[in-house]
Design an enzyme around this catalytic site. Sequence first.
Site, mmCIF file in Angstrom:
data_model
loop_
_atom_site.group_PDB
_atom_site.id
_atom_site.type_symbol
_atom_site.label_atom_id
_atom_site.label_comp_id
_atom_site.label_asym_id
_atom_site.label_seq_id
_atom_site.Cartn_x
_atom_site.Cartn_y
_atom_site.Cartn_z
ATOM 1 N N GLU A 199 87.213 -23.145 4.807
ATOM 2 C CA GLU A 199 86.186 -24.236 4.096
ATOM 3 C C GLU A 199 85.732 -24.727 6.189
ATOM 4 O O GLU A 199 84.579 -25.400 6.086
ATOM 5 C CB GLU A 199 86.654 -25.270 3.577
ATOM 6 C CG GLU A 199 86.334 -24.325 1.769
ATOM 7 C CD GLU A 199 87.333 -23.880 1.382
ATOM 8 O OE1 GLU A 199 88.566 -23.968 2.206
ATOM 9 O OE2 GLU A 199 87.190 -23.170 0.696
ATOM 10 N N HIS A 245 89.133 -28.554 -10.035
ATOM 11 C CA HIS A 245 87.449 -28.162 -9.821
ATOM 12 C C HIS A 245 86.519 -28.215 -10.613
ATOM 13 O O HIS A 245 85.395 -27.538 -11.340
ATOM 14 C CB HIS A 245 87.791 -26.623 -10.723
ATOM 15 C CG HIS A 245 88.783 -25.561 -9.771
ATOM 16 N ND1 HIS A 245 90.139 -25.810 -9.422
ATOM 17 C CD2 HIS A 245 88.322 -23.917 -8.722
ATOM 18 C CE1 HIS A 245 90.572 -24.788 -8.909
ATOM 19 N NE2 HIS A 245 89.811 -24.112 -8.317
#
Lengths: 333, 345
Positions: free
Chosen positions: B82, B151
Amino acid sequence: MNKKGSTIEGPALARELFTTMVRIRRTEERILEFQLAGRLTTTMCHVSIGQEAVAAGVCRALEPGDYISSTHRGHGHYVARGGSLHALVAELLGRQDGACMGRGGSMHLVDARIGHLGSNAIVGGHVPIATGAAMWSRLSGDGKVSVAFFGDGAITEGIFHEAANFAAVFRLPVVFVMENNQYAMSMPWSRAVIEYGAATRAASYGMPGVDVDGQDPLAVHAVAREAVERARSAGGPTFIGAQTYRFYGHSRADASPYRDPEEETIWRERDPLSLMQHRLEDEGIMTSAQLEEVEAAVHQELDEAVRSAEQSPPASLEAVLRDVYAAAKGSDR
Amino acid sequence: MTTTTGNVGEEARGNVGRTVRRQRAWTFRDALREGLQEEMRADPRVVLLGEDIGRYGGAYAVTRGLLEEFGPERVIDTPMSEAMIVGAALGMAAVGGRPVAEIMYVDFMTLAMDMFVNQAAKLHCMFGDQLSAPMVVRAQQGFGRGAGAQHSQCLEAWFTHVPGLRVVVPASATDVKGLLKASIRDPNPVIFLEHKQLYGLPGERGAGEDLIPLGSAAVRRPGSDLTIVTWSAMVPVALEASETLAADGIDTEVVDLRCLSPVDWDMVERSARQTGRVLVVHEAVLTGGFGGEILAHLAEHLSPVPAMRRLATPDVVLPANLVLERQLVPDAARVVESARHLVEG
């Protein structure tokens, strides 16, 4: 004497590299004077004295359009790449003509015209930016190469790992240059990593790696040139581990008590300027008079840069408030 | 706990799910894809990068078909990195590219925070205007899948606290394309926060350019008794609550901010002055959420200060549990309750 015989490039290259190193050294010394006199508009200033050969050798291997990105200890890279001494001094004195309009200080230099994409105060923070620039070069086919200079501290940051892997996977035209001055602040390299070898470390990413004597600008240049050619011919990235030394502490505040005085003495005997000077004299490439001319020319250049920097107005507060966001330009749609 | 159909998932997709009808209509997802497609066709500098966006078509199917149309040099599948994805976008943007990166879940933006905060946000100003970072990073937020604490978050407030970043929070299938196109053309780094429950939201397929400037809010429902200021998946929730409140004679104005940096303060202030009552609803947790910023701004700028309240998810670690999560995140019933408190004093 060189047994193979000197090529035309040999002596000229050596002279150029020496001149660049002198320019870096005298600029850094002048900056230290300013710092001692309390004239800088920043208290964070990290000089690269002792490390000049790496900056000089690598930058000399680049073409005009190529990119470099750099660290908090980045005055040398900026100067070696051809950055303006006027803009550098003005930046440190907090003036509008400064490289970053007086907002960047010592740690944040830039010059888009010479491909300098910025020096960064987050260790390793610029490495992905250099890698991204290389990615754009690959995608656009513009043939440019990107160099990321960083220290031994950066390779223990996760972002270095991500960037190295990414560069290898996408076969990017980037050269990773580790200026290993043996310490990340007070942390000795010998205690921060287990694997010292550049080749082994690089192999784990699938790219070539090479160690080089960072106090010899000709050796650095040779290694850098090979890496740059590899990058430019779509051969992907290279990791260069240049062994060097900081002659001063991490910063002005640091007297480096964590370093063994004997070690410091040994390294100071490997001052890249002295080594090069002796070589130039011994091989008859430059006379002592010519060497003094180089010093005098640099001195004059520096004096002029300081004079003009001092005439630049102070950095603008209004501009700081205004420039948080970029305005749309002509190249925008 | 019993359900009418026995299907916990279906029942629990409640709050937002109930108000989102799945049709073969033009959806939020379609609009995003078309926005990317149009910008990529018009400008060869626009490239996409991220995990699973190419051959897989994107974890939420937004980029499906784009690899086939544009090829692997413009739709780039990256390793799982990321920080490097965002860093690569920044590097490309700094030297002439117009990258649109995708981070699969906003929760993973944490892995790239140095690139957002210390790098992208600072590049333009810190380097004396010599460089700029015209880049977009898309991510999706929010609850609705019982996906759990790592999440399901809404982290938009973090990015609003960093000068130099733009933050867009689209809620409508009709204007998400215009917001995305404007974001791609913006010379600044834009954090474009979608919501996992909004991808199927139907809307009007617009024609032509239809750019929506960043920093313009939209009144989704005009009203005179109360202003609800909200964004993202809470917009349909606020609209549903407004119907219930209308039956009680409370006329609610729903302002969809669309953008949290910059904020359309003119519209928020105008609405607040008009109704005298402001309820901010956000899915993000209460403390440190952007609701506090809105109410502080109104308290400083309006005289008299309107009656004000916030409704948000409590400061919890959201459980990976479809039943529990819908009990924590604001729903229409809770919005109605908060609105009544505000109106009745």
